[in-house]
Design a protein around this motif. Structure first.
Motif, PDB file in Angstrom:
ATOM      1  N   THR A 182     -10.947   5.366 -14.480  1.00 36.81           N
ATOM      2  CA  THR A 182     -10.791   3.428 -13.275  1.00 36.81           C
ATOM      3  C   THR A 182     -11.483   4.272 -12.274  1.00 36.81           C
ATOM      4  O   THR A 182     -11.254   5.001 -11.179  1.00 36.81           O
ATOM      5  CB  THR A 182      -9.544   2.984 -13.212  1.00 36.81           C
ATOM      6  OG1 THR A 182      -9.129   3.223 -14.378  1.00 36.81           O
ATOM      7  CG2 THR A 182      -9.934   1.277 -12.926  1.00 36.81           C
ATOM      8  N   LEU A 183     -13.068   3.747 -12.249  1.00 37.68           N
ATOM      9  CA  LEU A 183     -13.511   4.443 -10.931  1.00 37.68           C
ATOM     10  C   LEU A 183     -13.564   2.698 -10.005  1.00 37.68           C
ATOM     11  O   LEU A 183     -13.805   1.613 -10.742  1.00 37.68           O
ATOM     12  CB  LEU A 183     -15.155   4.269 -11.361  1.00 37.68           C
ATOM     13  CG  LEU A 183     -15.676   5.131 -12.196  1.00 37.68           C
ATOM     14  CD1 LEU A 183     -16.327   5.340 -12.605  1.00 37.68           C
ATOM     15  CD2 LEU A 183     -14.736   6.724 -12.041  1.00 37.68           C
ATOM     16  N   PHE A 184     -13.776   2.390  -8.798  1.00 41.63           N
ATOM     17  CA  PHE A 184     -13.658   1.611  -7.675  1.00 41.63           C
ATOM     18  C   PHE A 184     -12.354   1.571  -6.977  1.00 41.63           C
ATOM     19  O   PHE A 184     -12.282   0.437  -6.158  1.00 41.63           O
ATOM     20  CB  PHE A 184     -14.822   0.610  -7.836  1.00 41.63           C
ATOM     21  CG  PHE A 184     -16.535   1.144  -8.445  1.00 41.63           C
ATOM     22  CD1 PHE A 184     -17.003   1.208  -7.090  1.00 41.63           C
ATOM     23  CD2 PHE A 184     -16.709   0.538  -9.865  1.00 41.63           C
ATOM     24  CE1 PHE A 184     -18.862   1.865  -7.756  1.00 41.63           C
ATOM     25  CE2 PHE A 184     -17.894   0.631 -10.192  1.00 41.63           C
ATOM     26  CZ  PHE A 184     -18.573   1.540  -9.094  1.00 41.63           C
ATOM     27  N   LYS A 185     -11.303   1.136  -8.458  1.00 43.55           N
ATOM     28  CA  LYS A 185      -9.602   1.399  -8.135  1.00 43.55           C
ATOM     29  C   LYS A 185      -9.442   2.512  -7.609  1.00 43.55           C
ATOM     30  O   LYS A 185      -9.610   3.474  -8.643  1.00 43.55           O
ATOM     31  CB  LYS A 185      -9.069   0.056  -9.004  1.00 43.55           C
ATOM     32  CG  LYS A 185      -9.517  -1.523  -8.715  1.00 43.55           C
ATOM     33  CD  LYS A 185     -10.407  -2.186  -7.855  1.00 43.55           C
ATOM     34  CE  LYS A 185     -10.592  -3.718  -7.320  1.00 43.55           C
ATOM     35  NZ  LYS A 185     -10.639  -4.523  -6.561  1.00 43.55           N
ATOM     36  N   GLY A 186      -7.959   2.196  -6.678  1.00 39.51           N
ATOM     37  CA  GLY A 186      -7.943   3.724  -6.699  1.00 39.51           C
ATOM     38  C   GLY A 186      -6.412   3.789  -6.299  1.00 39.51           C
ATOM     39  O   GLY A 186      -5.709   2.992  -6.655  1.00 39.51           O
ATOM     40  N   ALA A 187      -5.386   5.075  -7.055  1.00 36.63           N
ATOM     41  CA  ALA A 187      -4.661   5.799  -6.913  1.00 36.63           C
ATOM     42  C   ALA A 187      -4.046   6.765  -5.881  1.00 36.63           C
ATOM     43  O   ALA A 187      -4.586   7.558  -6.132  1.00 36.63           O
ATOM     44  CB  ALA A 187      -3.779   5.989  -8.009  1.00 36.63           C
ATOM     45  N   LYS A 188      -3.278   6.194  -5.082  1.00 31.98           N
ATOM     46  CA  LYS A 188      -2.891   8.021  -4.305  1.00 31.98           C
ATOM     47  C   LYS A 188      -1.284   8.293  -4.738  1.00 31.98           C
ATOM     48  O   LYS A 188      -0.681   7.040  -4.935  1.00 31.98           O
ATOM     49  CB  LYS A 188      -3.196   7.342  -2.730  1.00 31.98           C
ATOM     50  CG  LYS A 188      -2.977   8.351  -2.055  1.00 31.98           C
ATOM     51  CD  LYS A 188      -3.179   8.167  -0.066  1.00 31.98           C
ATOM     52  CE  LYS A 188      -2.070   9.306   0.489  1.00 31.98           C
ATOM     53  NZ  LYS A 188      -2.605   9.193   2.136  1.00 31.98           N
ATOM     54  N   ILE A 189      -0.796   9.225  -4.956  1.00 34.71           N
ATOM     55  CA  ILE A 189       0.073   9.561  -4.723  1.00 34.71           C
ATOM     56  C   ILE A 189       1.322  10.263  -3.392  1.00 34.71           C
ATOM     57  O   ILE A 189       0.199  10.915  -2.836  1.00 34.71           O
ATOM     58  CB  ILE A 189      -0.030  11.098  -5.760  1.00 34.71           C
ATOM     59  CG1 ILE A 189      -0.142  10.512  -7.299  1.00 34.71           C
ATOM     60  CG2 ILE A 189       1.381  11.248  -5.768  1.00 34.71           C
ATOM     61  CD1 ILE A 189       0.330   9.280  -8.303  1.00 34.71           C
ATOM     62  N   GLU A 190       1.768   9.952  -3.097  1.00 31.80           N
ATOM     63  CA  GLU A 190       2.174  10.409  -2.022  1.00 31.80           C
ATOM     64  C   GLU A 190       3.028  11.113  -1.752  1.00 31.80           C
ATOM     65  O   GLU A 190       3.757  11.751  -3.239  1.00 31.80           O
ATOM     66  CB  GLU A 190       3.004   8.157  -1.352  1.00 31.80           C
ATOM     67  CG  GLU A 190       3.048   7.685  -1.690  1.00 31.80           C
ATOM     68  CD  GLU A 190       1.422   7.499  -0.340  1.00 31.80           C
ATOM     69  OE1 GLU A 190       1.432   8.233   0.559  1.00 31.80           O
ATOM     70  OE2 GLU A 190       0.630   6.485  -0.214  1.00 31.80           O
ATOM     71  N   VAL A 191       3.992  12.098  -0.792  1.00 36.78           N
ATOM     72  CA  VAL A 191       5.239  12.783  -1.392  1.00 36.78           C
ATOM     73  C   VAL A 191       6.087  12.935  -1.802  1.00 36.78           C
ATOM     74  O   VAL A 191       6.130  13.703  -2.531  1.00 36.78           O
ATOM     75  CB  VAL A 191       4.679  13.807   0.854  1.00 36.78           C
ATOM     76  CG1 VAL A 191       6.089  14.613   0.688  1.00 36.78           C
ATOM     77  CG2 VAL A 191       3.855  13.547   1.002  1.00 36.78           C
ATOM     78  N   ASP A 192       6.425  11.833  -2.077  1.00 35.70           N
ATOM     79  CA  ASP A 192       7.968  11.351  -2.726  1.00 35.70           C
ATOM     80  C   ASP A 192       7.021  11.394  -3.928  1.00 35.70           C
ATOM     81  O   ASP A 192       7.797  10.558  -4.902  1.00 35.70           O
ATOM     82  CB  ASP A 192       8.225  10.140  -2.113  1.00 35.70           C
ATOM     83  CG  ASP A 192       7.721   9.045  -1.757  1.00 35.70           C
ATOM     84  OD1 ASP A 192       6.485   8.995  -2.509  1.00 35.70           O
ATOM     85  OD2 ASP A 192       8.068   7.646  -1.315  1.00 35.70           O
ATOM     86  N   GLY A 193       6.981  10.875  -4.465  1.00 33.72           N
ATOM     87  CA  GLY A 193       5.906  10.828  -5.590  1.00 33.72           C
ATOM     88  C   GLY A 193       5.543   9.933  -6.068  1.00 33.72           C
ATOM     89  O   GLY A 193       4.761   9.231  -7.331  1.00 33.72           O
ATOM     90  N   ALA A 194       5.234   8.094  -5.015  1.00 31.80           N
ATOM     91  CA  ALA A 194       4.995   6.724  -4.819  1.00 31.80           C
ATOM     92  C   ALA A 194       3.255   7.020  -5.514  1.00 31.80           C
ATOM     93  O   ALA A 194       2.994   8.107  -4.580  1.00 31.80           O
ATOM     94  CB  ALA A 194       6.112   6.566  -4.771  1.00 31.80           C
TER      95      ALA A 194
END
Length: 274
Positions: A182-194
């Motif tokens: 998916t482009l233009f909407k992102g997702a970041k993986i936090e240190v705890d996996g969230a």
């Protein structure tokens, strides 16, 4: 009988009177060349379309073609499937795209890889920086749970069913709707996996330019991100353009950036050598 059935000639005349009408979301035929990058001949333009909120589009693009997507108002969400146009059993493999590049965050210089170890498309330019290779797209159940309606023909269409409509135009079925990026909407993986969704809205006009490294079929769905936390179904139009371009040369910077990427390009070159 009432309406157009009672007077088909009047219905025909009305339909013909609409010729030349231009609305915001539609393919332009022939494509308009006034927005092409400098130096691109008008005859090389392959595709010009605005995809409505909740809409989808599909196209076959030749090897070397450039594909530009523009988030017109800052709230588009371009989920994308990719297939080898000549052998659609080969398609985008998101897991391999992430593993082979040792990086799950897409952007300029990154590759979209197939399940055959070949490069389908590469990122030439990226002014957005918020893309998602983790979450996939929405489906009827997720939209029904969030918005109260997830039907394909309802007020809150979902990405998976839009993919199905696009894939069907190429003789493909539900089983062919594979994990997407998916482009233009992102997702970041936090240190705890969230997973932290990066939803915006963002500044209008952000864009991405991709290069087709093989003859590809793509399907694009413009539906809200599956993790969009907003209560209302919200997405804005997406502009798509494509034009012919040269096949990637041997000295290309992206081709030679990593040994893993180079091997994927060599696999493409071997495929077209047959």
């Amino acid at each position: 009988m009432t309406g157009s059935l009672a007077n088909p000639l009047a219905a025909r005349d009305h339909a013909r009177s609409m010729a030349g009408t231009v609305v915001e979301a539609m393919p332009l035929l022939p494509p308009a060349a006034d927005d092409l990058p400098a130096g691109v001949p008008a005859q090389d333009l392959l595709w010009e379309e605005t995809i409505a909120a909740g809409g989808y589009a599909t196209r076959r693009l030749p090897r070397g073609a450039r594909l530009r997507l523009i988030d017109l108002r800052g709230d588009a969400c371009a989920s994308m499937l990719l297939f080898n146009a000549d052998m659609p059993t080969e398609r985008l493999n998101v897991a391999d795209t992430v593993k082979v590049q040792w990086n799950a965050y897409l952007g300029q210089g990154k590759l979209l890889l197939s399940d055959m170890g070949r490069v389908l498309m590469s990122f030439l330019e990226d002014s957005a920086g918020t893309h998602d290779s983790f979450c996939g797209t929405s489906n009827a159940a997720t939209n029904a749970a969030r918005y109260g309606n997830g039907a394909n023909s309802g007020p809150c269409p979902n990405g998976r069913d839009r993919f199905l409509l696009g894939a069907a135009k190429h003789g493909l079925q539900r089983r062919d709707v594979h994990p997407c990026v998916t482009l233009f909407k992102g997702a970041k993986i936090e240190v705890d996996g969230a997973i932290t969704p990066l939803i915006g809205p963002f500044p209008a006009g952000r864009s991405v330019v991709l290069r087709a490294e093989m003859d590809v079929t793509l399907v694009v769905a413009n539906c809200p991100h599956v993790l969009d936390p907003r209560e209302r179904w919200t997405v804005t139009p997406l502009r798509v353009s494509a034009w012919r371009g040269p096949v990637t040369p041997e000295d290309d910077v992206i081709r030679n950036a990593t040994p893993e990427g180079l091997r994927a390009f060599l696999n493409v070159e071997d495929y077209y050598r047959r």
